[in-house]
Design a protein around this motif. Structure first.
Motif, PDB file in Angstrom:
ATOM      1  N   MET A  21       0.830  -1.206   0.000  1.00  0.00           N
ATOM      2  CA  MET A  21       0.000   0.000   0.000  1.00  0.00           C
ATOM      3  C   MET A  21       0.863   1.254   0.000  1.00  0.00           C
ATOM      4  O   MET A  21       0.620   2.196  -0.779  1.00  0.00           O
ATOM      5  N   ILE A  22       1.879   1.303   0.868  1.00  0.00           N
ATOM      6  CA  ILE A  22       2.752   2.473   0.909  1.00  0.00           C
ATOM      7  C   ILE A  22       3.478   2.642  -0.421  1.00  0.00           C
ATOM      8  O   ILE A  22       3.658   3.764  -0.911  1.00  0.00           O
ATOM      9  N   GLY A  23       3.872   1.506  -1.022  1.00  0.00           N
ATOM     10  CA  GLY A  23       4.541   1.564  -2.321  1.00  0.00           C
ATOM     11  C   GLY A  23       3.653   2.171  -3.391  1.00  0.00           C
ATOM     12  O   GLY A  23       4.110   3.019  -4.179  1.00  0.00           O
ATOM     13  N   GLN A  24       2.389   1.763  -3.424  1.00  0.00           N
ATOM     14  CA  GLN A  24       1.466   2.317  -4.416  1.00  0.00           C
ATOM     15  C   GLN A  24       1.250   3.812  -4.215  1.00  0.00           C
ATOM     16  O   GLN A  24       1.223   4.591  -5.181  1.00  0.00           O
ATOM     17  N   ILE A  25       1.124   4.201  -2.961  1.00  0.00           N
ATOM     18  CA  ILE A  25       0.860   5.614  -2.668  1.00  0.00           C
ATOM     19  C   ILE A  25       2.066   6.479  -3.019  1.00  0.00           C
ATOM     20  O   ILE A  25       1.942   7.505  -3.697  1.00  0.00           O
ATOM     21  N   SER A  26       3.241   6.057  -2.567  1.00  0.00           N
ATOM     22  CA  SER A  26       4.443   6.859  -2.810  1.00  0.00           C
ATOM     23  C   SER A  26       4.813   6.882  -4.292  1.00  0.00           C
ATOM     24  O   SER A  26       5.280   7.908  -4.809  1.00  0.00           O
ATOM     25  N   THR A  27       4.586   5.775  -4.988  1.00  0.00           N
ATOM     26  CA  THR A  27       4.863   5.734  -6.426  1.00  0.00           C
ATOM     27  C   THR A  27       3.966   6.717  -7.173  1.00  0.00           C
ATOM     28  O   THR A  27       4.405   7.410  -8.105  1.00  0.00           O
ATOM     29  N   ASN A  28       2.721   6.774  -6.765  1.00  0.00           N
ATOM     30  CA  ASN A  28       1.775   7.701  -7.388  1.00  0.00           C
ATOM     31  C   ASN A  28       2.242   9.140  -7.228  1.00  0.00           C
ATOM     32  O   ASN A  28       2.213   9.938  -8.178  1.00  0.00           O
ATOM     33  N   LEU A  29       2.701   9.486  -6.018  1.00  0.00           N
ATOM     34  CA  LEU A  29       3.157  10.854  -5.773  1.00  0.00           C
ATOM     35  C   LEU A  29       4.472  11.138  -6.495  1.00  0.00           C
ATOM     36  O   LEU A  29       4.648  12.220  -7.081  1.00  0.00           O
ATOM     37  N   ALA A  30       5.384  10.169  -6.473  1.00  0.00           N
ATOM     38  CA  ALA A  30       6.679  10.366  -7.136  1.00  0.00           C
ATOM     39  C   ALA A  30       6.505  10.564  -8.631  1.00  0.00           C
ATOM     40  O   ALA A  30       7.226  11.350  -9.268  1.00  0.00           O
ATOM     41  N   ILE A  46       6.224  14.883  -6.911  1.00  0.00           N
ATOM     42  CA  ILE A  46       5.899  15.442  -5.606  1.00  0.00           C
ATOM     43  C   ILE A  46       6.821  14.845  -4.547  1.00  0.00           C
ATOM     44  O   ILE A  46       6.953  13.621  -4.432  1.00  0.00           O
ATOM     45  N   ASN A  47       7.449  15.713  -3.769  1.00  0.00           N
ATOM     46  CA  ASN A  47       8.360  15.275  -2.717  1.00  0.00           C
ATOM     47  C   ASN A  47       7.600  15.041  -1.417  1.00  0.00           C
ATOM     48  O   ASN A  47       6.768  15.855  -1.000  1.00  0.00           O
ATOM     49  N   ILE A  48       7.883  13.916  -0.759  1.00  0.00           N
ATOM     50  CA  ILE A  48       7.266  13.590   0.529  1.00  0.00           C
ATOM     51  C   ILE A  48       8.137  14.159   1.646  1.00  0.00           C
ATOM     52  O   ILE A  48       9.295  13.770   1.802  1.00  0.00           O
ATOM     53  N   GLU A  49       7.585  15.086   2.410  1.00  0.00           N
ATOM     54  CA  GLU A  49       8.309  15.690   3.532  1.00  0.00           C
ATOM     55  C   GLU A  49       8.275  14.794   4.770  1.00  0.00           C
ATOM     56  O   GLU A  49       9.234  14.740   5.531  1.00  0.00           O
ATOM     57  N   ASN A  50       7.152  14.108   4.983  1.00  0.00           N
ATOM     58  CA  ASN A  50       7.026  13.224   6.139  1.00  0.00           C
ATOM     59  C   ASN A  50       5.922  12.219   5.862  1.00  0.00           C
ATOM     60  O   ASN A  50       4.919  12.541   5.216  1.00  0.00           O
ATOM     61  N   LYS A  98      -7.340  -5.089  10.418  1.00  0.00           N
ATOM     62  CA  LYS A  98      -7.395  -5.228   8.963  1.00  0.00           C
ATOM     63  C   LYS A  98      -7.203  -3.902   8.226  1.00  0.00           C
ATOM     64  O   LYS A  98      -7.108  -3.890   7.001  1.00  0.00           O
ATOM     65  N   TYR A  99      -7.166  -2.803   8.954  1.00  0.00           N
ATOM     66  CA  TYR A  99      -7.050  -1.496   8.307  1.00  0.00           C
ATOM     67  C   TYR A  99      -5.842  -0.723   8.833  1.00  0.00           C
ATOM     68  O   TYR A  99      -5.310  -1.022   9.915  1.00  0.00           O
ATOM     69  N   ALA A 100      -5.424   0.259   8.053  1.00  0.00           N
ATOM     70  CA  ALA A 100      -4.298   1.103   8.431  1.00  0.00           C
ATOM     71  C   ALA A 100      -4.623   2.558   8.095  1.00  0.00           C
ATOM     72  O   ALA A 100      -5.580   2.850   7.360  1.00  0.00           O
ATOM     73  N   TYR A 101      -3.797   3.430   8.645  1.00  0.00           N
ATOM     74  CA  TYR A 101      -3.983   4.872   8.434  1.00  0.00           C
ATOM     75  C   TYR A 101      -2.635   5.471   8.069  1.00  0.00           C
ATOM     76  O   TYR A 101      -1.617   5.200   8.716  1.00  0.00           O
ATOM     77  N   THR A 102      -2.623   6.270   7.012  1.00  0.00           N
ATOM     78  CA  THR A 102      -1.388   6.880   6.527  1.00  0.00           C
ATOM     79  C   THR A 102      -1.557   8.392   6.416  1.00  0.00           C
ATOM     80  O   THR A 102      -2.569   8.872   5.881  1.00  0.00           O
ATOM     81  N   MET A 103      -0.577   9.132   6.945  1.00  0.00           N
ATOM     82  CA  MET A 103      -0.537  10.590   6.789  1.00  0.00           C
ATOM     83  C   MET A 103       0.752  10.958   6.062  1.00  0.00           C
ATOM     84  O   MET A 103       1.835  10.492   6.438  1.00  0.00           O
ATOM     85  N   ILE A 104       0.625  11.803   5.039  1.00  0.00           N
ATOM     86  CA  ILE A 104       1.776  12.200   4.233  1.00  0.00           C
ATOM     87  C   ILE A 104       1.793  13.718   4.083  1.00  0.00           C
ATOM     88  O   ILE A 104       0.812  14.311   3.605  1.00  0.00           O
ATOM     89  N   ASP A 105       2.876  14.338   4.502  1.00  0.00           N
ATOM     90  CA  ASP A 105       3.063  15.773   4.281  1.00  0.00           C
ATOM     91  C   ASP A 105       3.872  15.964   3.001  1.00  0.00           C
ATOM     92  O   ASP A 105       4.920  15.327   2.815  1.00  0.00           O
ATOM     93  N   ILE A 106       3.369  16.848   2.113  1.00  0.00           N
ATOM     94  CA  ILE A 106       3.990  17.001   0.793  1.00  0.00           C
ATOM     95  C   ILE A 106       4.273  18.464   0.469  1.00  0.00           C
ATOM     96  O   ILE A 106       3.818  19.367   1.178  1.00  0.00           O
ATOM     97  N   THR A 151      -6.975   9.851  -7.976  1.00  0.00           N
ATOM     98  CA  THR A 151      -6.216   8.647  -8.332  1.00  0.00           C
ATOM     99  C   THR A 151      -5.948   7.757  -7.116  1.00  0.00           C
ATOM    100  O   THR A 151      -6.021   6.527  -7.211  1.00  0.00           O
ATOM    101  N   LEU A 152      -5.669   8.365  -5.961  1.00  0.00           N
ATOM    102  CA  LEU A 152      -5.458   7.554  -4.757  1.00  0.00           C
ATOM    103  C   LEU A 152      -6.761   6.900  -4.300  1.00  0.00           C
ATOM    104  O   LEU A 152      -6.765   5.767  -3.815  1.00  0.00           O
ATOM    105  N   SER A 153      -7.871   7.594  -4.462  1.00  0.00           N
ATOM    106  CA  SER A 153      -9.178   7.017  -4.097  1.00  0.00           C
ATOM    107  C   SER A 153      -9.538   5.839  -4.985  1.00  0.00           C
ATOM    108  O   SER A 153     -10.328   4.974  -4.589  1.00  0.00           O
TER     109      SER A 153
END
Length: 391
Positions: free
Chosen positions: A327-336, A340-344, A352-360, A374-376
């Motif tokens: 999941m993180i790979g798909q999200i970060s690949t989409n932004l890259a 778009i640079n990921i700050e944090n 069964k679920y997770a939560y991700t926060m990304i500062d860009i 696209t992420l949705s």
């Protein structure tokens, strides 16, 4: 502008926590619900619903999996009504020890007459009770309520035995070092004059206090359940009382099995029903909701992990998604792929679920909308939000 919809009566002091950027009960298509006891299991959640805040500790009236499928975080307010419940437990222990209910009923039903004072003096011996001083209480569950009960019982001069296999560090700090720690429920209840239960209801705790545990208690033990219906096996309680293997049962949860029994006192779920508790819980729920809606930070969620981080840039993406590989790979690949640079990045899972926060980095509105779209579209994602830090 955020829309809040309330169910049940929510204390006005809690609603006052919402600022100018919020509107209360102006639409059914709300960003968040503030609720108490309303049953939402058959409720159709609007897709816009981002949060449900339960003004209280219990949340069995909310379908957690259904909420996650809708991308909705569910919050409760642990400890908000803990003191109210503690006081009712202590009151019940005193009432049970001093036969106060039976004595009050006798006085209420006494026929008037010139000899009422003499008859009172003669018959009061029927209600002789015992004192709490020096008695032993077993506290099963040492969370917000249990720890308060345990410490208060010490202050009353009682001997306290506690049992909690999941005792947290925070809870341990709240406990007096004079509380004896039991290695099992059987060890805790064997010599107890009172047994009071303070655990959440789940698959593990349903029927926790049943025949086998009651058999470990003294025939005079007073059992109290102010946690949830079903944690104590009511059928086993009635059988034990009828056979003289248990002293009394006090509970906050009505059930047909335990109605109209001389040694059972049932209260109508009033443990958290104080003005102060309702205000505390409403304020907590409102603060949790505003923090989540405005920053994405999560505290006291019951279906998602607690996640909190300061903004590292002016823009933040939050995602609720299934806890599956890549999941993180798909999200970060989409932004890259958009440059778009990921700050944090913070990611935590719960079941069964997770939560991700990304500062860009800074992005324009068109790019922002495209990112959300696209992420949705990723099948395992149930909610994407784009937040901007307030300056």
């Amino acid at each position: 502008m955020y829309q809040i919809k309330t169910y049940n009566a929510i204390a006005k002091e809690g609603l006052a926590e919402f600022g100018d950027n919020y509107r209360i009960n102006q639409t059914d298509d709300a960003d968040a619900y503030m609720i108490r006891s309303v049953d939402l299991h058959d409720h159709v959640f609007p897709k816009n619903l981002k949060a449900i805040a339960r003004c209280g500790a219990g949340f069995n009236n909310i379908p957690l999996d259904k909420a996650l499928e809708n991308g909705t975080a569910v919050f409760n307010t642990p400890g908000g009504n803990a003191n109210a419940v503690k006081e009712l437990v202590l009151a019940s222990m005193i009432i049970a020890s001093r036969n106060i209910v039976a004595a009050a009923n006798w006085s209420a039903n006494a026929k008037p007459g010139a000899d009422i004072t003499l008859r009172t003096e003669k018959e009061k011996t029927n209600f002789n009770g015992t004192e709490l001083l020096g008695k032993t209480v077993a506290v099963i569950g040492l969370g917000h309520v249990g720890s308060l009960v345990a410490n208060a019982c010490l202050d009353l001069g009682m001997k306290v035995v506690g049992y909690d296999p999941y005792l947290t560090v925070d809870a341990a700090w709240r406990l007096s070092d004079r509380i004896k720690r039991a290695s099992s429920i059987a060890d805790a209840v064997t010599d107890a004059d009172f047994v009071t239960v303070h655990v959440p209801k789940n698959d593990e705790t349903t029927g926790l206090i049943a025949d086998a545990k009651i058999a470990q208690m003294k025939p005079t033990t007073i059992l109290l359940n102010f946690s949830r219906l079903g944690i104590v096996d009511n059928k086993a309680v009635v059988e034990a009382l009828n056979e003289g293997r248990l002293g009394k049962y006090y509970t906050d949860f009505s059930d047909a099995t335990i109605l109209h029994h001389d040694n059972i006192v049932i209260m109508p779920h009033i443990g958290g029903s104080t003005i102060e508790a309702e205000i505390n819980c409403a304020r907590m729920a409102a603060r949790e909701t505003t923090e989540f809606l405005e920053t994405g930070n999560i505290k006291n969620s019951v279906n998602l992990p607690d996640v909190s981080a300061p903004f590292e840039s002016d823009h933040r993406i939050t995602l609720i998604h299934k806890n599956i590989p890549n999941m993180i790979g798909q999200i970060s690949t989409n932004l890259a792929g958009r440059g778009i640079n990921i700050e944090n990045l913070v990611n935590k899972a719960k079941g069964k679920y997770a939560y991700t926060m990304i500062d860009i980095d800074e992005v324009d509105k068109k790019t922002r909308d495209s990112i959300v779209e696209t992420l949705s579209a990723i099948p395992a994602v149930t909610r994407v939000r784009f937040l901007t830090r307030e300056k």
